[in-house]
Motif scaffolding. Structure first.
Motif, PDB file in Angstrom:
ATOM      1  N   LEU A  14     -62.735 -12.501 113.232  1.00 13.46           N
ATOM      2  CA  LEU A  14     -62.061 -13.498 114.076  1.00 13.46           C
ATOM      3  C   LEU A  14     -62.335 -14.927 113.617  1.00 13.46           C
ATOM      4  O   LEU A  14     -61.429 -15.774 113.651  1.00 13.46           O
ATOM      5  N   ILE A  15     -63.546 -15.191 113.173  1.00 18.85           N
ATOM      6  CA  ILE A  15     -63.857 -16.518 112.616  1.00 18.85           C
ATOM      7  C   ILE A  15     -62.920 -16.812 111.453  1.00 18.85           C
ATOM      8  O   ILE A  15     -62.358 -17.906 111.340  1.00 18.85           O
ATOM      9  N   HIS A  16     -62.698 -15.822 110.614  1.00 21.93           N
ATOM     10  CA  HIS A  16     -61.854 -16.039 109.435  1.00 21.93           C
ATOM     11  C   HIS A  16     -60.370 -16.093 109.766  1.00 21.93           C
ATOM     12  O   HIS A  16     -59.612 -16.793 109.091  1.00 21.93           O
ATOM     13  N   VAL A  17     -59.961 -15.418 110.811  1.00 22.18           N
ATOM     14  CA  VAL A  17     -58.582 -15.590 111.287  1.00 22.18           C
ATOM     15  C   VAL A  17     -58.407 -17.019 111.805  1.00 22.18           C
ATOM     16  O   VAL A  17     -57.394 -17.679 111.526  1.00 22.18           O
ATOM     17  N   TYR A  18     -59.397 -17.514 112.522  1.00 20.17           N
ATOM     18  CA  TYR A  18     -59.342 -18.891 113.027  1.00 20.17           C
ATOM     19  C   TYR A  18     -59.312 -19.897 111.875  1.00 20.17           C
ATOM     20  O   TYR A  18     -58.540 -20.861 111.906  1.00 20.17           O
ATOM     21  N   ILE A  19     -60.133 -19.662 110.851  1.00 26.50           N
ATOM     22  CA  ILE A  19     -60.114 -20.549 109.684  1.00 26.50           C
ATOM     23  C   ILE A  19     -58.746 -20.499 109.018  1.00 26.50           C
ATOM     24  O   ILE A  19     -58.218 -21.537 108.591  1.00 26.50           O
ATOM     25  N   LEU A  20     -58.156 -19.311 108.917  1.00 24.10           N
ATOM     26  CA  LEU A  20     -56.800 -19.183 108.369  1.00 24.10           C
ATOM     27  C   LEU A  20     -55.833 -20.072 109.137  1.00 24.10           C
ATOM     28  O   LEU A  20     -55.056 -20.830 108.542  1.00 24.10           O
ATOM     29  N   VAL A  21     -55.868 -19.999 110.454  1.00 20.99           N
ATOM     30  CA  VAL A  21     -54.963 -20.796 111.286  1.00 20.99           C
ATOM     31  C   VAL A  21     -55.208 -22.288 111.064  1.00 20.99           C
ATOM     32  O   VAL A  21     -54.267 -23.073 110.893  1.00 20.99           O
ATOM     33  N   LEU A  26     -52.748 -25.772 110.921  1.00 21.15           N
ATOM     34  CA  LEU A  26     -53.210 -26.939 111.676  1.00 21.15           C
ATOM     35  C   LEU A  26     -53.867 -28.009 110.798  1.00 21.15           C
ATOM     36  O   LEU A  26     -54.390 -28.985 111.309  1.00 21.15           O
ATOM     37  N   TRP A  27     -53.842 -27.829 109.503  1.00 19.70           N
ATOM     38  CA  TRP A  27     -54.545 -28.700 108.560  1.00 19.70           C
ATOM     39  C   TRP A  27     -54.223 -30.180 108.742  1.00 19.70           C
ATOM     40  O   TRP A  27     -55.120 -31.014 108.732  1.00 19.70           O
ATOM     41  N   THR A  28     -52.952 -30.508 108.911  1.00 19.77           N
ATOM     42  CA  THR A  28     -52.566 -31.926 109.001  1.00 19.77           C
ATOM     43  C   THR A  28     -52.576 -32.456 110.432  1.00 19.77           C
ATOM     44  O   THR A  28     -52.421 -33.651 110.641  1.00 19.77           O
ATOM     45  N   GLY A  29     -52.765 -31.588 111.407  1.00 22.36           N
ATOM     46  CA  GLY A  29     -52.795 -32.018 112.806  1.00 22.36           C
ATOM     47  C   GLY A  29     -54.187 -32.461 113.227  1.00 22.36           C
ATOM     48  O   GLY A  29     -55.159 -32.325 112.477  1.00 22.36           O
ATOM     49  N   PRO A  30     -54.287 -32.965 114.429  1.00 21.78           N
ATOM     50  CA  PRO A  30     -55.570 -33.480 114.920  1.00 21.78           C
ATOM     51  C   PRO A  30     -56.706 -32.444 114.908  1.00 21.78           C
ATOM     52  O   PRO A  30     -57.824 -32.753 114.520  1.00 21.78           O
ATOM     53  N   GLY A  32     -57.067 -29.661 113.048  1.00 23.69           N
ATOM     54  CA  GLY A  32     -57.459 -29.349 111.672  1.00 23.69           C
ATOM     55  C   GLY A  32     -58.225 -30.489 111.027  1.00 23.69           C
ATOM     56  O   GLY A  32     -59.251 -30.278 110.375  1.00 23.69           O
ATOM     57  N   ARG A  33     -57.733 -31.714 111.222  1.00 23.70           N
ATOM     58  CA  ARG A  33     -58.416 -32.871 110.634  1.00 23.70           C
ATOM     59  C   ARG A  33     -59.799 -33.059 111.248  1.00 23.70           C
ATOM     60  O   ARG A  33     -60.759 -33.392 110.563  1.00 23.70           O
ATOM     61  N   ARG A  34     -59.915 -32.822 112.547  1.00 25.24           N
ATOM     62  CA  ARG A  34     -61.208 -32.944 113.223  1.00 25.24           C
ATOM     63  C   ARG A  34     -62.178 -31.869 112.716  1.00 25.24           C
ATOM     64  O   ARG A  34     -63.355 -32.144 112.463  1.00 25.24           O
ATOM     65  N   ALA A  35     -61.689 -30.663 112.563  1.00 26.67           N
ATOM     66  CA  ALA A  35     -62.542 -29.556 112.124  1.00 26.67           C
ATOM     67  C   ALA A  35     -63.116 -29.794 110.731  1.00 26.67           C
ATOM     68  O   ALA A  35     -64.257 -29.422 110.446  1.00 26.67           O
ATOM     69  N   PHE A  36     -62.313 -30.418 109.870  1.00 25.05           N
ATOM     70  CA  PHE A  36     -62.735 -30.603 108.488  1.00 25.05           C
ATOM     71  C   PHE A  36     -63.063 -32.053 108.147  1.00 25.05           C
ATOM     72  O   PHE A  36     -63.418 -32.359 107.014  1.00 25.05           O
ATOM     73  N   GLY A  37     -62.956 -32.936 109.128  1.00 27.61           N
ATOM     74  CA  GLY A  37     -63.319 -34.334 108.917  1.00 27.61           C
ATOM     75  C   GLY A  37     -62.460 -35.050 107.896  1.00 27.61           C
ATOM     76  O   GLY A  37     -62.975 -35.809 107.080  1.00 27.61           O
ATOM     77  N   THR A  38     -61.155 -34.820 107.952  1.00 28.00           N
ATOM     78  CA  THR A  38     -60.255 -35.439 106.970  1.00 28.00           C
ATOM     79  C   THR A  38     -59.375 -36.513 107.608  1.00 28.00           C
ATOM     80  O   THR A  38     -59.118 -36.491 108.806  1.00 28.00           O
ATOM     81  N   LEU A  49     -53.201 -26.914  99.065  1.00 29.63           N
ATOM     82  CA  LEU A  49     -54.508 -26.367  98.696  1.00 29.63           C
ATOM     83  C   LEU A  49     -55.180 -25.717  99.909  1.00 29.63           C
ATOM     84  O   LEU A  49     -55.771 -24.633  99.798  1.00 29.63           O
ATOM     85  N   ALA A  50     -55.097 -26.383 101.042  1.00 32.26           N
ATOM     86  CA  ALA A  50     -55.700 -25.842 102.266  1.00 32.26           C
ATOM     87  C   ALA A  50     -55.018 -24.538 102.676  1.00 32.26           C
ATOM     88  O   ALA A  50     -55.686 -23.592 103.098  1.00 32.26           O
ATOM     89  N   ALA A  51     -53.705 -24.484 102.557  1.00 31.25           N
ATOM     90  CA  ALA A  51     -52.979 -23.262 102.909  1.00 31.25           C
ATOM     91  C   ALA A  51     -53.410 -22.111 102.011  1.00 31.25           C
ATOM     92  O   ALA A  51     -53.569 -20.969 102.475  1.00 31.25           O
ATOM     93  N   ASN A  52     -53.628 -22.391 100.738  1.00 31.78           N
ATOM     94  CA  ASN A  52     -54.098 -21.375  99.803  1.00 31.78           C
ATOM     95  C   ASN A  52     -55.487 -20.882 100.220  1.00 31.78           C
ATOM     96  O   ASN A  52     -55.744 -19.673 100.255  1.00 31.78           O
ATOM     97  N   GLN A  53     -56.366 -21.798 100.576  1.00 39.76           N
ATOM     98  CA  GLN A  53     -57.693 -21.430 101.074  1.00 39.76           C
ATOM     99  C   GLN A  53     -57.584 -20.583 102.333  1.00 39.76           C
ATOM    100  O   GLN A  53     -58.313 -19.607 102.507  1.00 39.76           O
TER     101      GLN A  53
END
Length: 120
Positions: A14-21, A26-30, A32-38, A49-53
């Motif tokens: 489940l952690i990895h499903v969440y990371i996938l999402v 959600l990478w460019t949204g608030p 995703g950016r908050r989770a990864f500090g971008t 690149l994030a989608a590939n990860q």
């Protein structure tokens, strides 16, 4: 012991499903950016690149779920293999990206692995 092991493997999945999402959708949204500090510009520039990860994290989750469903020696082997993969990926991420990955990814995988090995 087996039930605890299965629950821990499911939690790692489940952690990895969440990371996938987070990485794929959600990478460019608030969130995703908050989770990864971008910053927004960086997130937009690294979206592919994030989608590939994220996809790779999805494969880790799928392998763990397969291990839970398969059961027996096949399931045991799959769980061990994918938990080791998660732990190694977590160690690499800890060394190259963020110490937080150690606690989000590596430690849960190693705890689950210990219970899987103890249960079999």
């Amino acid at each position: 012991m087996l039930v605890v092991a299965d629950v821990l493997v499911a939690l790692v999945a489940l952690i990895h499903v969440y990371i996938l999402v987070l990485e794929m959708f959600l990478w460019t949204g608030p969130r995703g950016r908050r989770a990864f500090g971008t910053e927004p510009e960086f997130a937009q520039a690294t979206r592919a690149l994030a989608a590939n990860q994220g996809l790779y994290n999805g494969f880790l989750a799928a392998g763990l779920i397969w291990g839970l469903i398969a059961g027996g020696s096949t399931g045991f082997g799959a769980q061990v293999f994918f938990l080791v993969c998660v732990a190694i990926a977590g160690l690499y991420g800890t060394a190259t990206a963020s110490r937080r990955i150690l606690f989000v990814q590596t430690v849960p995988a190693l705890v689950a692995l210990a219970f899987v090995l103890a249960a079999h």
